[in-house]
Design a protein around this motif. Sequence first.
Motif, PDB file in Angstrom:
ATOM      1  N   PHE A 359      47.895  64.354   3.317  1.00  0.00           N
ATOM      2  CA  PHE A 359      46.941  63.493   2.566  1.00  0.00           C
ATOM      3  C   PHE A 359      45.491  64.037   2.443  1.00  0.00           C
ATOM      4  CE2 PHE A 359      48.997  59.050   3.095  1.00  0.00           C
ATOM      5  CZ  PHE A 359      50.231  59.403   2.096  1.00  0.00           C
ATOM      6  N   GLY A 360      45.143  64.442   3.208  1.00  0.00           N
ATOM      7  CA  GLY A 360      43.764  65.203   3.525  1.00  0.00           C
ATOM      8  C   GLY A 360      43.586  66.216   2.602  1.00  0.00           C
ATOM      9  N   ASN A 361      44.771  67.038   2.707  1.00  0.00           N
ATOM     10  CA  ASN A 361      44.848  68.256   1.949  1.00  0.00           C
ATOM     11  C   ASN A 361      44.954  68.136   0.530  1.00  0.00           C
ATOM     12  OD1 ASN A 361      44.493  70.054   4.024  1.00  0.00           O
ATOM     13  ND2 ASN A 361      46.819  70.015   4.712  1.00  0.00           N
ATOM     14  N   GLN A 362      45.683  67.253   0.124  1.00  0.00           N
ATOM     15  CA  GLN A 362      45.822  66.774  -1.441  1.00  0.00           C
ATOM     16  C   GLN A 362      44.433  66.178  -1.840  1.00  0.00           C
ATOM     17  OE1 GLN A 362      49.225  63.718  -0.750  1.00  0.00           O
ATOM     18  NE2 GLN A 362      50.498  65.163  -2.158  1.00  0.00           N
ATOM     19  N   ALA A 363      43.707  65.209  -0.986  1.00  0.00           N
ATOM     20  CA  ALA A 363      42.569  64.734  -1.243  1.00  0.00           C
ATOM     21  C   ALA A 363      41.406  66.011  -1.644  1.00  0.00           C
ATOM     22  CB  ALA A 363      41.938  63.942  -0.156  1.00  0.00           C
ATOM     23  N   SER A 364      41.385  66.678  -1.084  1.00  0.00           N
ATOM     24  CA  SER A 364      40.646  67.930  -1.145  1.00  0.00           C
ATOM     25  C   SER A 364      40.761  68.770  -2.584  1.00  0.00           C
ATOM     26  CB  SER A 364      40.647  69.169  -0.094  1.00  0.00           C
ATOM     27  OG  SER A 364      41.809  69.824   0.034  1.00  0.00           O
ATOM     28  N   ILE A 365      42.202  68.809  -3.098  1.00  0.00           N
ATOM     29  CA  ILE A 365      42.333  69.353  -4.388  1.00  0.00           C
ATOM     30  C   ILE A 365      41.955  68.704  -5.290  1.00  0.00           C
ATOM     31  CG2 ILE A 365      44.154  70.250  -5.608  1.00  0.00           C
ATOM     32  CD1 ILE A 365      45.810  71.017  -3.271  1.00  0.00           C
ATOM     33  N   TYR A 366      42.297  67.070  -5.232  1.00  0.00           N
ATOM     34  CA  TYR A 366      41.975  66.191  -6.255  1.00  0.00           C
ATOM     35  C   TYR A 366      40.554  66.153  -6.546  1.00  0.00           C
ATOM     36  CZ  TYR A 366      46.728  64.633  -6.998  1.00  0.00           C
ATOM     37  OH  TYR A 366      48.065  64.774  -7.569  1.00  0.00           O
ATOM     38  N   HIS A 376      39.631  59.762  -3.121  1.00  0.00           N
ATOM     39  CA  HIS A 376      39.305  58.646  -2.312  1.00  0.00           C
ATOM     40  C   HIS A 376      40.433  57.742  -1.471  1.00  0.00           C
ATOM     41  CE1 HIS A 376      37.129  54.860  -0.906  1.00  0.00           C
ATOM     42  NE2 HIS A 376      36.168  55.381  -0.494  1.00  0.00           N
ATOM     43  N   SER A 377      41.333  57.486  -2.422  1.00  0.00           N
ATOM     44  CA  SER A 377      42.570  56.710  -1.715  1.00  0.00           C
ATOM     45  C   SER A 377      43.200  57.808  -0.865  1.00  0.00           C
ATOM     46  CB  SER A 377      43.512  56.445  -3.170  1.00  0.00           C
ATOM     47  OG  SER A 377      44.823  55.983  -2.725  1.00  0.00           O
ATOM     48  N   LEU A 378      43.697  58.794  -0.921  1.00  0.00           N
ATOM     49  CA  LEU A 378      44.098  59.853  -0.143  1.00  0.00           C
ATOM     50  C   LEU A 378      43.558  59.828   1.114  1.00  0.00           C
ATOM     51  CD1 LEU A 378      45.383  62.565  -2.725  1.00  0.00           C
ATOM     52  CD2 LEU A 378      46.738  61.205  -1.217  1.00  0.00           C
ATOM     53  N   TYR A 379      42.163  60.047   1.119  1.00  0.00           N
ATOM     54  CA  TYR A 379      41.113  59.984   2.267  1.00  0.00           C
ATOM     55  C   TYR A 379      41.105  58.690   2.964  1.00  0.00           C
ATOM     56  CZ  TYR A 379      38.900  64.527   1.312  1.00  0.00           C
ATOM     57  OH  TYR A 379      38.495  65.825   1.298  1.00  0.00           O
ATOM     58  N   SER A 380      41.379  57.622   2.249  1.00  0.00           N
ATOM     59  CA  SER A 380      41.409  56.271   2.895  1.00  0.00           C
ATOM     60  C   SER A 380      42.841  56.098   3.811  1.00  0.00           C
ATOM     61  CB  SER A 380      41.339  55.410   1.919  1.00  0.00           C
ATOM     62  OG  SER A 380      41.225  53.932   2.507  1.00  0.00           O
ATOM     63  N   GLY A 390      45.800  56.116  16.766  1.00  0.00           N
ATOM     64  CA  GLY A 390      45.091  56.745  17.712  1.00  0.00           C
ATOM     65  C   GLY A 390      44.426  58.123  17.612  1.00  0.00           C
ATOM     66  N   HIS A 391      44.597  58.426  16.574  1.00  0.00           N
ATOM     67  CA  HIS A 391      44.212  60.168  16.345  1.00  0.00           C
ATOM     68  C   HIS A 391      42.708  60.118  15.738  1.00  0.00           C
ATOM     69  CE1 HIS A 391      44.356  64.100  15.080  1.00  0.00           C
ATOM     70  NE2 HIS A 391      45.514  64.229  15.243  1.00  0.00           N
ATOM     71  N   GLY A 392      42.018  60.446  16.412  1.00  0.00           N
ATOM     72  CA  GLY A 392      40.526  60.273  16.314  1.00  0.00           C
ATOM     73  C   GLY A 392      40.128  61.451  15.150  1.00  0.00           C
ATOM     74  N   ARG A 393      40.610  62.680  15.395  1.00  0.00           N
ATOM     75  CA  ARG A 393      40.377  63.539  14.283  1.00  0.00           C
ATOM     76  C   ARG A 393      40.617  63.178  12.978  1.00  0.00           C
ATOM     77  NH1 ARG A 393      43.083  67.937  12.044  1.00  0.00           N
ATOM     78  NH2 ARG A 393      44.860  67.555  13.479  1.00  0.00           N
ATOM     79  N   LEU A 394      41.964  62.605  12.757  1.00  0.00           N
ATOM     80  CA  LEU A 394      42.526  62.319  11.331  1.00  0.00           C
ATOM     81  C   LEU A 394      41.499  61.125  10.821  1.00  0.00           C
ATOM     82  CD1 LEU A 394      46.277  62.182  11.969  1.00  0.00           C
ATOM     83  CD2 LEU A 394      45.151  63.995  10.709  1.00  0.00           C
ATOM     84  N   GLU A 395      41.044  60.228  11.803  1.00  0.00           N
ATOM     85  CA  GLU A 395      40.264  59.077  11.299  1.00  0.00           C
ATOM     86  C   GLU A 395      39.065  59.503  10.922  1.00  0.00           C
ATOM     87  OE1 GLU A 395      38.053  55.132  13.290  1.00  0.00           O
ATOM     88  OE2 GLU A 395      39.727  56.252  14.459  1.00  0.00           O
ATOM     89  N   HIS A 396      38.256  60.335  11.387  1.00  0.00           N
ATOM     90  CA  HIS A 396      36.937  60.772  11.163  1.00  0.00           C
ATOM     91  C   HIS A 396      36.971  61.792  10.163  1.00  0.00           C
ATOM     92  CE1 HIS A 396      34.475  58.789  14.356  1.00  0.00           C
ATOM     93  NE2 HIS A 396      35.449  58.832  15.269  1.00  0.00           N
ATOM     94  N   VAL A 397      37.960  62.720   9.697  1.00  0.00           N
ATOM     95  CA  VAL A 397      37.918  63.600   8.774  1.00  0.00           C
ATOM     96  C   VAL A 397      38.252  62.803   7.464  1.00  0.00           C
ATOM     97  CG1 VAL A 397      39.427  65.539   7.618  1.00  0.00           C
ATOM     98  CG2 VAL A 397      38.743  65.610   9.969  1.00  0.00           C
ATOM     99  N   GLY A 398      39.073  61.709   7.500  1.00  0.00           N
ATOM    100  CA  GLY A 398      39.247  60.904   6.402  1.00  0.00           C
ATOM    101  C   GLY A 398      37.944  60.141   6.360  1.00  0.00           C
ATOM    102  N   ARG A 399      37.294  59.629   7.079  1.00  0.00           N
ATOM    103  CA  ARG A 399      35.832  59.070   6.869  1.00  0.00           C
ATOM    104  C   ARG A 399      34.909  60.051   6.268  1.00  0.00           C
ATOM    105  NH1 ARG A 399      34.754  54.209   9.583  1.00  0.00           N
ATOM    106  NH2 ARG A 399      32.412  54.925  10.066  1.00  0.00           N
ATOM    107  N   ALA A 400      34.644  61.202   6.609  1.00  0.00           N
ATOM    108  CA  ALA A 400      34.061  62.113   6.042  1.00  0.00           C
ATOM    109  C   ALA A 400      34.314  62.528   4.719  1.00  0.00           C
ATOM    110  CB  ALA A 400      34.097  63.561   7.180  1.00  0.00           C
ATOM    111  N   GLY A 401      35.837  62.674   4.389  1.00  0.00           N
ATOM    112  CA  GLY A 401      35.852  62.610   3.135  1.00  0.00           C
ATOM    113  C   GLY A 401      35.431  61.787   2.221  1.00  0.00           C
ATOM    114  N   ARG A 402      35.529  60.457   2.538  1.00  0.00           N
ATOM    115  CA  ARG A 402      35.222  59.374   1.620  1.00  0.00           C
ATOM    116  C   ARG A 402      33.690  59.372   1.552  1.00  0.00           C
ATOM    117  NH1 ARG A 402      36.686  54.364   4.344  1.00  0.00           N
ATOM    118  NH2 ARG A 402      35.867  53.285   2.551  1.00  0.00           N
ATOM    119  N   ALA A 403      32.790  59.757   2.722  1.00  0.00           N
ATOM    120  CA  ALA A 403      31.355  60.029   2.644  1.00  0.00           C
ATOM    121  C   ALA A 403      30.868  61.137   1.721  1.00  0.00           C
ATOM    122  CB  ALA A 403      30.950  60.322   3.950  1.00  0.00           C
ATOM    123  N   GLU A 404      31.673  61.994   1.757  1.00  0.00           N
ATOM    124  CA  GLU A 404      31.369  63.010   0.511  1.00  0.00           C
ATOM    125  C   GLU A 404      31.337  62.583  -0.901  1.00  0.00           C
ATOM    126  OE1 GLU A 404      32.733  67.481  -0.698  1.00  0.00           O
ATOM    127  OE2 GLU A 404      33.724  66.554   1.068  1.00  0.00           O
TER     128      GLU A 404
END
Length: 463
Positions: A359-366, A376-380, A390-404
């Motif tokens: 999802f994160g990689n797809q989001a960066s392309i879109y 935004h939907s994919l990062y969410s 309980g995977h902190g890295r995935l959660e915070h990368v998703g939040r950072a993508g939405r923040a961008e």
Amino acid sequence: ELLDLLGVNGQPLPHALWSPLYLSIETSLVNRSGVFGFFHNYLRQAVRTRYLNDDLARDEVRRRLADYFDEMELGTRKIEELPWLLTQTGEYRRLYDLLRGPEFFKLAFTDNQTEVKQYWSFLEYGGHVHGPGPIPGTYRISEAYREVIDSPSAHLDLVSAVGQVLNELGLWADYERLCRGLIGLYRHTEARDLLGLALGNLANLLIRKGSFDEAAALLTEQRELLDRTWNSRTAETWLGMMGRLMYERGDLSAAWKVLEGQEEILRGLRDHRRLASCITEKSFVLCSRGDHAEALTLLEEAMSLTKQTGDVGGRQAILGEMAINYLAMGDSSRALHLLDEQVELCRSVGDLESLAGAFGNQASIYLARGDELTAHSLYSGMEQIGKRIGHGRLEHVGRAGRAEIWLGRGDLPHAERLLEGTPDFFRATGMKEPLWRALKLQGDIRSEERRLGKECRSRWSPY
């Protein structure tokens, strides 16, 4: 089986009635390992049209079959047929009760662990490979095996299988609890080999969660325990985990050296499944160095190995890594196609961790294409999966993508709120690249705030 099902009042259909029919249609049937089917697809379709032409008729037949296999003694046929029939009839409670039964679960896991994981994913998360499925959260494996998770010493015959399902379905809180319980048990009983295995399992989980210091300590303890039983198999497993730890910490040279040692052992063992995983890990290092063409060469070899072994989980990981390299080389269309394939495979096996990564990689392309809504939907989705497992890295990368995305829209307060705690998390876990990205994003927000502040002051200044 067929005569039993065609009979009435609990009596099988007499051979005197069956034999003439069988002789007349024998050339239109095919026998595959003792199971009858139609030789031609048009015959199958004609029977379906005549006798099973609506959902009600199909469900009635499937329930009859499910009831028949339910009464059968536990064996391969029951394991192969009954769970699938229950998914098709929507009898999810029966499927849950069947899978939670210790004897059925053990035998089914031994027979085909991939299918067992898929059925639990179907129940846990609501469908995918076997149809729409139940409402997510209605049937939980953690509740089905709560006693195993909380008291592993009383269920040692189940802990390995239950642990594998919990781990692969991303139920990490329960898996971690099980691992720590086993470590405490084996320390008390001085079962050195089993303690070493449990330490490795927990270390592997902690690496994925970003708890690198504790993972390193566990691996050091495991290495000391394994001295007496050090062999090719234990060595390659340990080297693989150390290689991943070093890579996640950003020590690419050390990671490459360790993974080359693991690869040499695996080629000697001719373990193609593990070798594919090792080669994929090496491609991570090359990708991080910018050697994308070399990384793709390794990934092609790994993909060939997974096709030989039928390793769906390995194949989806390779697809994702190929996509990352093609994207870095400027071929976003091919990358997106590979990611779509990865998403489908992740859904089919219930691999939430890899699904979130895709999802994160797809989001960066879109996002690069200007499709902020889809990104935004994919990062969410990535963030929500990270929270769930309980995977902190995935959660915070998703939040950072939405923040961008919110920064790009000019909503600075929203972007700032999304980034709260993200740099601290990456700093604490030693993840250098995502920390740099989060700090850069914070810097961009502050620069934009200063620019807007100057613009406002100049616009409204009385001087």
